[in-house]
Each structure stands twice: as C-alpha cells, then as structure tokens.
Design a protein around this motif. Structure first.
Motif, PDB file in Angstrom:
ATOM      1  N   LYS A   1       2.229   1.812  -3.532  1.00 33.15           N
ATOM      2  CA  LYS A   1       1.213   2.369  -4.425  1.00 33.15           C
ATOM      3  C   LYS A   1       0.953   3.829  -4.137  1.00 33.15           C
ATOM      4  CE  LYS A   1      -1.246  -1.973  -5.297  1.00 33.15           C
ATOM      5  NZ  LYS A   1      -2.545  -2.688  -5.162  1.00 33.15           N
ATOM      6  N   ALA A   2       0.996   4.184  -2.845  1.00 32.57           N
ATOM      7  CA  ALA A   2       0.755   5.582  -2.497  1.00 32.57           C
ATOM      8  C   ALA A   2       1.888   6.484  -2.959  1.00 32.57           C
ATOM      9  CB  ALA A   2       0.579   5.713  -0.980  1.00 32.57           C
TER      10      ALA A   2
ATOM     11  N   GLY B   1       0.802  -1.223   0.000  1.00 33.60           N
ATOM     12  CA  GLY B   1       0.000   0.000   0.000  1.00 33.60           C
ATOM     13  C   GLY B   1       0.831   1.266   0.000  1.00 33.60           C
ATOM     14  N   LEU B   2       1.949   1.243   0.749  1.00 31.45           N
ATOM     15  CA  LEU B   2       2.841   2.397   0.765  1.00 31.45           C
ATOM     16  C   LEU B   2       3.477   2.630  -0.615  1.00 31.45           C
ATOM     17  CD1 LEU B   2       4.611   1.922   4.221  1.00 31.45           C
ATOM     18  CD2 LEU B   2       2.895   3.638   3.614  1.00 31.45           C
TER      19      LEU B   2
END
Length: 269
Positions: free
Chosen positions: A266-267, A263-264
């Motif tokens: 992708k962010a 998730g990090l």
C-alpha cells in the motif's frame, strides 16, 4: 555382534565426553557436568528414553538438565534452545514404578508435570564479541535474517500437522488400551457376581441337605487385572501440546509477515 557394537559406541561416547572436558579444562572453562545436550527435530524430545537418561543422571546429579537444540527451527532464523528437567514428584513415582493413572492422579501429577522447562540466557563474553567483530567486521544480512522474512511456511506447517496427526493416532491407541482395561474389569466383575450368586445357591442347597456351606469369598481364579501405565499417554499429550504451540507461533508470525507485506504494498502504490 549387536551387543559388541553397542559397547563400542558407548565407549566411544564416553571417550569423546572425557576428551571434550579435558579441552575445556585446558582453556579454563567451567567443565562441571550438570547434564547433557541433544538435538531434536520440531520439539520431539518427550520420550521415555530421555526420562531414563534423566533417572540415570539423577543418582549423581540431583538437578541435572538437558539442553535441547532444534536445528530445523534454527534454519528458519530462530535460535531454538531450551533447557528441561524432570519434576521431582514425577521422579519419585518413576523410581517406584507407580505410573498407572490411579497412582498419578493420587500424587497430583498431570501430563504437564513430567518435564519442567527452565529459562536460559545465552550471552558471549566481551572477548568473544571482540573476536567475532574482528573476524567479521562487515555486518551483513545472514541467512537467518533473510529466512525470517520468508513468507512461505507451508512446508513447515505441513510437517507439524503430519506429526500432530501421528501423535493423535498414538493417543487414540493409548485410549483404546484404557477402554479395553475397563471392559475387562467390568467383564470380570460380572463373572465374579455370577460365580458368587451360583455359590450362594449351592450353599442354600447344602444347608438344606445338612451339609457344610462352602466359602463365599472371592475365588483365587479371578486375579486383579493390572491397570496399563499412563506414562506413554502423558508423553504423547506433552508432544501434542508442543506441536500445537509451534503451529500457533508459526501462524502468528506468518500473519504478521503478511500484514507487513500488505502495508508495504500500500505504501509503494
């Protein structure tokens, strides 16, 4: 020589315990003995030595408890402390040495009923927290905090798998003992049946000859085969369950870390 060294070691341990209790009394800390504590690597504490220690404490302290500390799990950023004691029903069976599979089944004691884990809560007094804040006012990241974010847990999982495989080998050896016992019992029953059939034929011949028949009771030469104790099998099964729980917990945390990193990434991109 070995006996003298063991006596000296035991005396040294008793002196250390008495000195430690004296220091606790001097600072007005509760110093009533309710058990003992020990360290254990990867939860490997379900041993017969621990059971014997519990039994020795049980004569003077009925509800004695053992605090188990795992330093290897603590290095991974998780304070590993657990409190365990023996179940009362198992203590009675152990004192009477009724540890065969039949005795344990009749008493309703399974492998889960040997050790009982007691929930514990760790807290510091207000004065202790104030002292810690005064000694270390800067709240920075500790080694344990950083370790919780470490994605590499292959070594930890490998070690647990090695221990699990070793326990499975031990469990297989215990099962082979039980299988050997049942084979010996079946072989003895066959021998007794053959002896009884032969004795009946002899008695038929003796009656025909007008002689007195021989007794047909079970002969004394066929002594009952003792059933192997199931305690080692119970302890190994307990250890296997402990390793499986640790593997499941480690895998769950590892997957959570991977999803967090994904998730990090992708962010950021």
């Amino acid at each position: 020589m070995q006996s003298v060294e063991e006596d000296l070691e035991s005396a040294s341990g008793q002196n250390y315990q008495q000195e430690f209790l004296r220091c606790l009394r001097e600072v007005n800390v509760d110093n009533n003995t309710v058990g003992w504590y020990q360290s254990s690597t990867l939860g490997a504490y379900q041993t017969q030595e621990m059971i014997e220690t519990f039994i020795s404490y049980h004569d003077s302290i009925k509800k004695c408890v053992c605090i188990v500390y795992d330093p290897q799990k603590s290095q991974r950023g998780q304070v590993s402390l657990c409190a365990v004691r023996l179940k009362e029903s198992f203590i009675d069976l152990f004192k009477e040495q009724k540890l065969t599979g039949k005795d344990l089944r009749e008493a309703g004691v399974s492998w889960k009923d040997v050790f009982v884990e007691i929930p514990i809560k760790i807290h510091n007094s207000s004065l202790a927290q104030a002292l810690i804040a005064d000694l270390n006012p800067a709240a920075g990241a500790t080694t344990g905090d950083l370790e919780r974010l470490n994605l590499g847990n292959a070594a930890y999982l490998t070690k647990n798998m090695d221990n699990l495989i070793e326990c499975m080998d031990d469990l297989l050896a215990e099962q082979q003992k039980v299988s050997m016992y049942h084979r010996n019992v079946a072989r003895q029953q066959q021998q007794m049946a053959a002896w009884l059939q032969k004795r009946k034929q002899e008695n038929i011949a003796r009656r025909a000859a007008g002689e007195e028949a021989l007794p047909e009771e079970d002969p004394a030469l066929f002594k009952p085969i003792p059933e192997p104790a199931a305690l080692d099998q119970y302890l190994v099964t307990n250890q296997i369950a402990s390793y499986c729980d640790m593997l499941g917990a480690a895998a769950e945390k590892g997957m959570a870390k991977l999803y967090m990193v994904q998730g990090l990434q992708k962010a950021v991109h």
